[in-house]
Design a protein around this motif. Structure first.
Motif, mmCIF file in Angstrom:
data_model
loop_
_atom_site.group_PDB
_atom_site.id
_atom_site.type_symbol
_atom_site.label_atom_id
_atom_site.label_comp_id
_atom_site.label_asym_id
_atom_site.label_seq_id
_atom_site.Cartn_x
_atom_site.Cartn_y
_atom_site.Cartn_z
ATOM 1 N N TYR A 506 0.926 -1.425 -0.046
ATOM 2 C CA TYR A 506 -0.025 -0.067 -0.039
ATOM 3 C C TYR A 506 0.902 1.139 0.032
ATOM 4 N N LYS A 507 1.753 1.262 0.775
ATOM 5 C CA LYS A 507 3.133 2.283 0.636
ATOM 6 C C LYS A 507 3.330 2.649 -0.568
ATOM 7 N N ALA A 508 3.734 1.504 -1.232
ATOM 8 C CA ALA A 508 4.317 1.579 -2.762
ATOM 9 C C ALA A 508 3.238 2.058 -3.585
ATOM 10 N N LEU A 509 2.162 1.823 -3.380
ATOM 11 C CA LEU A 509 0.958 2.439 -4.350
ATOM 12 C C LEU A 509 0.634 3.659 -3.968
ATOM 13 N N ASN A 510 0.645 4.144 -2.702
ATOM 14 C CA ASN A 510 0.551 5.566 -2.661
ATOM 15 C C ASN A 510 1.609 6.295 -3.296
ATOM 16 N N LYS A 511 2.875 5.930 -3.156
ATOM 17 C CA LYS A 511 4.039 6.456 -3.961
ATOM 18 C C LYS A 511 3.560 6.470 -5.377
ATOM 19 N N SER A 512 3.305 5.366 -6.154
ATOM 20 C CA SER A 512 3.106 5.373 -7.292
ATOM 21 C C SER A 512 1.793 6.290 -7.777
ATOM 22 N N VAL A 513 0.780 6.236 -6.992
ATOM 23 C CA VAL A 513 -0.255 7.229 -7.534
ATOM 24 C C VAL A 513 0.227 8.639 -7.078
ATOM 25 N N MET A 514 1.055 9.230 -6.514
ATOM 26 C CA MET A 514 1.412 10.479 -6.320
ATOM 27 C C MET A 514 2.516 10.953 -7.321
ATOM 28 N N GLU A 515 3.108 9.913 -8.020
ATOM 29 C CA GLU A 515 4.040 10.336 -9.047
ATOM 30 C C GLU A 515 3.026 10.243 -10.267
ATOM 31 N N PHE A 516 2.063 9.416 -10.528
ATOM 32 C CA PHE A 516 1.156 9.347 -11.676
ATOM 33 C C PHE A 516 0.477 10.379 -11.592
ATOM 34 N N LEU A 517 -0.017 11.045 -10.491
ATOM 35 C CA LEU A 517 -0.682 12.226 -10.221
ATOM 36 C C LEU A 517 -2.212 12.390 -10.882
ATOM 37 N N PRO A 518 -3.155 11.393 -10.679
ATOM 38 C CA PRO A 518 -4.340 11.609 -11.305
ATOM 39 C C PRO A 518 -5.255 12.500 -10.749
ATOM 40 N N GLY A 519 -5.102 13.106 -9.693
ATOM 41 C CA GLY A 519 -5.500 14.050 -9.171
ATOM 42 C C GLY A 519 -4.838 14.685 -7.866
ATOM 43 N N VAL A 520 -5.215 15.599 -7.281
ATOM 44 C CA VAL A 520 -4.633 16.406 -6.115
ATOM 45 C C VAL A 520 -5.467 15.902 -4.931
ATOM 46 N N PRO A 521 -5.096 15.317 -3.945
ATOM 47 C CA PRO A 521 -5.292 15.076 -2.673
ATOM 48 C C PRO A 521 -5.453 16.697 -1.872
#
Length: 554
Positions: A506-521
């Protein structure tokens, strides 16, 4: 609880009318000592429920009602997210982790007097699994599809195979639920009100699965509008649509501790200030989604203010299919750097709110502080836009009206701040305000006409997949991308049985998501819920799973 889902208005609901004045019955009841006590609580809510069958619900107000009327096999601990016994006393997986045996409570009856047992559990799961026609629409069975994927026979080729496989009643109080693979969602997802256990007799009597109409105009059966039948501490009494009141009454035959209230009324008051004034005048005895500026004044006046832990996220979504420029990572990064999220948190959100670095709060295992961060930097935003050839970018920015959500106290204010930040770096913003339901939710979670919009999410249970997996584990119209590598990464995490190993994934996924940046939390907020000065017994829940059965007047 779900916000980013299309909600379609119920057509032609025929229900018995019952005004608040009539329901309240003077709000008093004789006690054994010859005195009297208040026994009716009127609670102000921001919106009408959409449907009373939680199998078809994904909005918070429908699920709030369901939590009082129905029960699930497992449930969250009071005031927390841990899985605890519900209609099941215990549950055990087999060695492969794909079949779970649930030992059920005995002596439980549905509101129609029929017995709760293992066979009833199977009737419910088989009803969901064998859904056909419009019941397979994501607008109707959103939670089933989020958790289980598809159905016994998928009518849409894009639906995935079902995670659920079968249900077997071993005896009256023992049931086996089998799944096609190990999943992090089981058993926690079974806490969702959408997996509430209904009376098989009532389901059949009121034709509960006969969902008609079209995806744009859903017509629910009588069961879903006037006959919800569960095992919970309250029973359904009436839904007065015209007067915006829904009335529940105490289940005198409840197998657990009986509700202290005789009558519970949910009254829709969409305006935040009107809810506050109704509380002060005594017309209601509590309400949800207290405005940030009202928390301290109401507390100082002696009202019982409860603050939920911040178990949500507000995000800005970018639809890569809606505008080709948004498919350029540099443009998405520019938008992220353009936003002064700290200013928004400080000026518009309640005390305790904070800027989000992940699409999930840091209280959930798998949150990662070592992700790419996009601090406020307008100069960098302008440079990235120029590099991408998007200095004259125009974006359609949808925002909702007539709504208050736990993560979003004032949508118009939030829109104005975010759009001002975008304009400051040279982006032209076309404002598109839409009524929350169904217009806004339909426009932003389906099709490809939107560019930017903001939505949010309140967690359903304490697992990272419920946040990031719900958003990004498959193609969704809200985001408009198809990232196979990311989807496979989610599938790998979900099927990892070892909790420690899954947390690292999950930690790795959060890193991948924020690199891909589909949106902004954007932020995490601790929403407040308030009760009258003489109302006690309710404990705030991060999942909005407040239990009104324990409420009482002191």
């Amino acid at each position: 609880m779900r916000a980013p889902r299309p909600k379609v208005a119920i057509a032609a609901i025929a229900v018995a009318a019952l005004a608040v004045a009539g329901c309240a019955e003077s709000n008093r009841d004789d006690d054994k000592s010859g005195g009297s006590k208040k026994d009716t609580l009127v609670f102000g809510v921001a919106g009408d429920p959409k449907v009373l069958d939680p199998s078809f619900a994904s909005d918070g107000e429908s699920l709030r009602v369901a939590r009082q009327v129905f029960e699930t096999l497992v449930r969250p601990e009071e005031g927390g997210t841990k899985v605890t016994p519900g209609l099941a006393e215990s549950w055990t997986p087999d060695a492969a982790g794909t079949t779970w045996t649930f030992k059920l409570r005995s002596g439980v009856k549905f509101h129609d007097g029929t017995d709760f047992n293992a066979e009833a559990v199977c009737v419910n799961f088989n009803r969901w699994y064998n859904a056909k026609g419009l019941m397979q629409s994501p607008d109707v069975t959103a939670y089933w599809q989020d958790v289980m994927g598809g159905f016994a026979k998928n009518e849409d080729a894009e639906l995935p195979p079902s995670l659920f496989k079968s249900c077997a009643a071993k005896d009256a109080t023992t049931v086996d639920l089998s799944f096609t693979r190990v999943s992090s969602k089981i058993p926690a997802a079974l806490m969702l009100p959408s997996f509430s256990i209904h009376s098989p007799k009532a389901l059949q009597e009121f034709d509960a699965s006969n969902v008609a109409g079209t995806a744009e105009d859903i017509k629910y059966p009588a069961y879903a509008t006037a006959h919800p039948t569960g095992t919970g501490p309250f029973k359904f009494k009436a839904w007065d649509v015209a007067n915006k009141t829904l009335t529940l009454e105490r289940n005198e035959d409840y197998s657990g501790a009986k509700a202290k209230l005789k009558t519970l009324i949910f009254k829709t008051i969409s305006d935040e200030n009107a809810r506050k004034q109704a509380l002060r005048s005594g017309d209601i005895q509590g309400y949800d989604l207290v405005g940030p500026a009202d928390v301290e004044p109401l507390k100082s006046e002696g009202f019982n203010m409860l603050t939920r832990p911040a178990f949500n996220v507000l995000y800005l979504a970018m639809n890569q299919k809606g505008n080709p420029k948004l498919a350029d990572i540099r443009v998405r990064q520019a938008i992220a750097y353009a936003l002064n999220r700290q200013q928004l948190v400080t000026s518009k959100l309640p005390p305790g709110a904070k800027v989000a670095d992940n699409f999930m709060p840091d209280t959930v295992e798998g949150w990662n502080g070592d992700v790419t961060k996009y601090t406020y930097d307008p100069a960098k935003a302008k440079a990235l836009l120029a590099e991408a050839g998007a200095s004259n970018l125009t974006l359609k920015f949808h925002y909702p009206t007539e709504v208050t959500r736990p993560y979003m106290p004032n949508p118009k204010d939030i829109f104005e701040l975010l759009s001002a930040d975008l304009k400051a770096v040279g982006i032209t913003v076309e404002a598109i305000p839409l009524k929350w339901s169904p217009d806004y939710l339909n426009a932003t979670t389906s099709g490809s006409k939107h560019d930017l919009h903001f939505l949010g999410w309140t967690g359903d249970y304490g697992d990272a997949y419920n946040f990031i997996g719900t958003f990004f584990d498959r193609p969704k119209d809200e985001w408009g991308f198809n990232n196979t590598a990311l989807f496979n990464q989610f599938k790998d995490a979900d099927t990892t049985a070892d909790i420690a190993a899954r947390t690292e994934k999950y930690k790795a996924l959060n890193k991948s998501v924020m690199e891909f940046l589909p949106g902004v939390p954007i932020s995490h907020s601790p929403p407040a819920i308030v009760f009258g000065k003489d109302v006690t017994g309710v404990k705030a829940s991060p999942l909005t799973d407040e239990r009104f059965a324990t409420a009482e007047f002191k």
